[in-house]
Write a protein that holds these residues in place. Structure first.
Motif, mmCIF file in Angstrom:
data_model
loop_
_atom_site.group_PDB
_atom_site.id
_atom_site.type_symbol
_atom_site.label_atom_id
_atom_site.label_comp_id
_atom_site.label_asym_id
_atom_site.label_seq_id
_atom_site.Cartn_x
_atom_site.Cartn_y
_atom_site.Cartn_z
ATOM 1 N N GLN A 131 40.730 106.036 22.830
ATOM 2 C CA GLN A 131 39.642 106.149 21.863
ATOM 3 C C GLN A 131 39.967 107.188 20.787
ATOM 4 O O GLN A 131 39.645 107.000 19.607
ATOM 5 C CB GLN A 131 38.347 106.524 22.575
ATOM 6 C CG GLN A 131 37.784 105.414 23.423
ATOM 7 C CD GLN A 131 36.552 105.856 24.199
ATOM 8 O OE1 GLN A 131 36.244 107.049 24.262
ATOM 9 N NE2 GLN A 131 35.856 104.900 24.783
ATOM 10 N N LEU A 132 40.615 108.270 21.156
ATOM 11 C CA LEU A 132 41.009 109.295 20.201
ATOM 12 C C LEU A 132 42.041 108.752 19.211
ATOM 13 O O LEU A 132 41.931 108.966 18.003
ATOM 14 C CB LEU A 132 41.556 110.524 20.929
ATOM 15 C CG LEU A 132 42.035 111.676 20.048
ATOM 16 C CD1 LEU A 132 40.847 112.288 19.314
ATOM 17 C CD2 LEU A 132 42.749 112.715 20.882
ATOM 18 N N ILE A 133 43.012 108.037 19.711
ATOM 19 C CA ILE A 133 44.042 107.453 18.848
ATOM 20 C C ILE A 133 43.430 106.431 17.899
ATOM 21 O O ILE A 133 43.734 106.414 16.699
ATOM 22 C CB ILE A 133 45.169 106.827 19.700
ATOM 23 C CG1 ILE A 133 45.952 107.933 20.429
ATOM 24 C CG2 ILE A 133 46.112 105.993 18.831
ATOM 25 C CD1 ILE A 133 46.945 107.434 21.441
ATOM 26 N N ILE A 134 42.531 105.592 18.401
ATOM 27 C CA ILE A 134 41.881 104.584 17.561
ATOM 28 C C ILE A 134 41.044 105.255 16.475
ATOM 29 O O ILE A 134 41.057 104.830 15.321
ATOM 30 C CB ILE A 134 41.029 103.627 18.424
ATOM 31 C CG1 ILE A 134 41.945 102.751 19.271
ATOM 32 C CG2 ILE A 134 40.120 102.766 17.547
ATOM 33 C CD1 ILE A 134 41.217 101.877 20.263
ATOM 34 N N SER A 135 40.334 106.322 16.815
ATOM 35 C CA SER A 135 39.512 106.998 15.812
ATOM 36 C C SER A 135 40.371 107.680 14.757
ATOM 37 O O SER A 135 40.016 107.684 13.574
ATOM 38 C CB SER A 135 38.560 107.989 16.478
ATOM 39 O OG SER A 135 39.289 109.033 17.092
ATOM 40 N N ILE A 136 41.504 108.248 15.128
ATOM 41 C CA ILE A 136 42.406 108.884 14.164
ATOM 42 C C ILE A 136 43.006 107.839 13.234
ATOM 43 O O ILE A 136 43.075 108.035 12.017
ATOM 44 C CB ILE A 136 43.500 109.696 14.883
ATOM 45 C CG1 ILE A 136 42.878 110.916 15.561
ATOM 46 C CG2 ILE A 136 44.603 110.118 13.920
ATOM 47 C CD1 ILE A 136 43.827 111.692 16.442
ATOM 48 N N VAL A 137 43.415 106.707 13.786
ATOM 49 C CA VAL A 137 43.978 105.621 12.970
ATOM 50 C C VAL A 137 42.913 105.073 12.027
ATOM 51 O O VAL A 137 43.178 104.821 10.844
ATOM 52 C CB VAL A 137 44.572 104.514 13.868
ATOM 53 C CG1 VAL A 137 44.924 103.278 13.058
ATOM 54 C CG2 VAL A 137 45.801 105.036 14.611
ATOM 55 N N ALA A 138 41.689 104.885 12.507
ATOM 56 C CA ALA A 138 40.609 104.369 11.659
ATOM 57 C C ALA A 138 40.283 105.351 10.536
ATOM 58 O O ALA A 138 40.041 104.939 9.391
ATOM 59 C CB ALA A 138 39.373 104.094 12.504
ATOM 60 N N ALA A 139 40.295 106.646 10.822
ATOM 61 C CA ALA A 139 40.039 107.645 9.788
ATOM 62 C C ALA A 139 41.157 107.640 8.748
ATOM 63 O O ALA A 139 40.890 107.766 7.538
ATOM 64 C CB ALA A 139 39.895 109.026 10.417
ATOM 65 N N ALA A 140 42.396 107.514 9.167
ATOM 66 C CA ALA A 140 43.523 107.476 8.229
ATOM 67 C C ALA A 140 43.457 106.231 7.350
ATOM 68 O O ALA A 140 43.706 106.298 6.139
ATOM 69 C CB ALA A 140 44.842 107.523 8.991
ATOM 70 N N ILE A 141 43.095 105.102 7.913
ATOM 71 C CA ILE A 141 42.981 103.862 7.128
ATOM 72 C C ILE A 141 41.840 103.966 6.130
ATOM 73 O O ILE A 141 41.982 103.581 4.967
ATOM 74 C CB ILE A 141 42.804 102.644 8.062
ATOM 75 C CG1 ILE A 141 44.105 102.374 8.822
ATOM 76 C CG2 ILE A 141 42.388 101.408 7.271
ATOM 77 C CD1 ILE A 141 43.989 101.317 9.889
ATOM 78 N N SER A 142 40.697 104.488 6.546
ATOM 79 C CA SER A 142 39.571 104.604 5.621
ATOM 80 C C SER A 142 39.869 105.602 4.507
ATOM 81 O O SER A 142 39.459 105.408 3.367
ATOM 82 C CB SER A 142 38.300 105.000 6.366
ATOM 83 O OG SER A 142 38.422 106.309 6.877
ATOM 84 N N TYR A 143 40.605 106.657 4.797
ATOM 85 C CA TYR A 143 41.000 107.625 3.765
ATOM 86 C C TYR A 143 41.967 106.991 2.774
ATOM 87 O O TYR A 143 41.877 107.219 1.578
ATOM 88 C CB TYR A 143 41.628 108.856 4.412
ATOM 89 C CG TYR A 143 42.072 109.896 3.411
ATOM 90 C CD1 TYR A 143 41.146 110.694 2.755
ATOM 91 C CD2 TYR A 143 43.420 110.064 3.105
ATOM 92 C CE1 TYR A 143 41.532 111.640 1.831
ATOM 93 C CE2 TYR A 143 43.824 111.004 2.184
ATOM 94 C CZ TYR A 143 42.884 111.791 1.551
ATOM 95 O OH TYR A 143 43.290 112.721 0.643
#
Length: 75
Positions: free
Chosen positions: A7-19
Motif C-alpha cells: 500500500q505504501l509503494i502504491i501510494s508513492i507511485v500514485a503521488a508521483a504520477i499525479s505530480y
C-alpha cells in the motif's frame, strides 16, 4: 503480511504520477490600460461645471504610461 508495504509503494507511485501529470499554471497577461487621455491638436476642450467624468480628456502631456508586474509573495 506485507500489505502495508504494498500500500505504501502504491501510494508513492500514485503521488508521483499525479505530480507528473499536473499541468503547469499559465502566466497572466499584463493588464490593458483603457480610456487614456489623448493629445490631439484641434480637439475641442470641454467646459464642465461641477464634478464630472470625462472619458477621454484632451491633455498636453500625460507622462510615461507603462505597466509593471506586481511582485508580491502570496500568503
Amino acid at each position: 503480511m506485507y500489505t502495508w508495504v504494498i500500500q505504501l509503494i502504491i501510494s508513492i507511485v500514485a503521488a508521483a504520477i499525479s505530480y507528473a501529470l499536473t499541468p503547469a499554471p499559465q502566466k497572466p497577461s499584463p493588464g490593458k490600460i483603457q480610456n487614456l487621455p489623448i493629445a490631439d491638436q484641434g480637439t475641442p476642450i470641454p467646459v464642465l461645471f461641477g464634478t464630472r467624468i470625462i472619458k477621454r480628456p484632451n491633455v498636453v502631456w500625460w507622462g510615461d504610461v507603462r505597466t509593471s508586474p506586481v511582485k508580491a509573495k502570496g500568503k
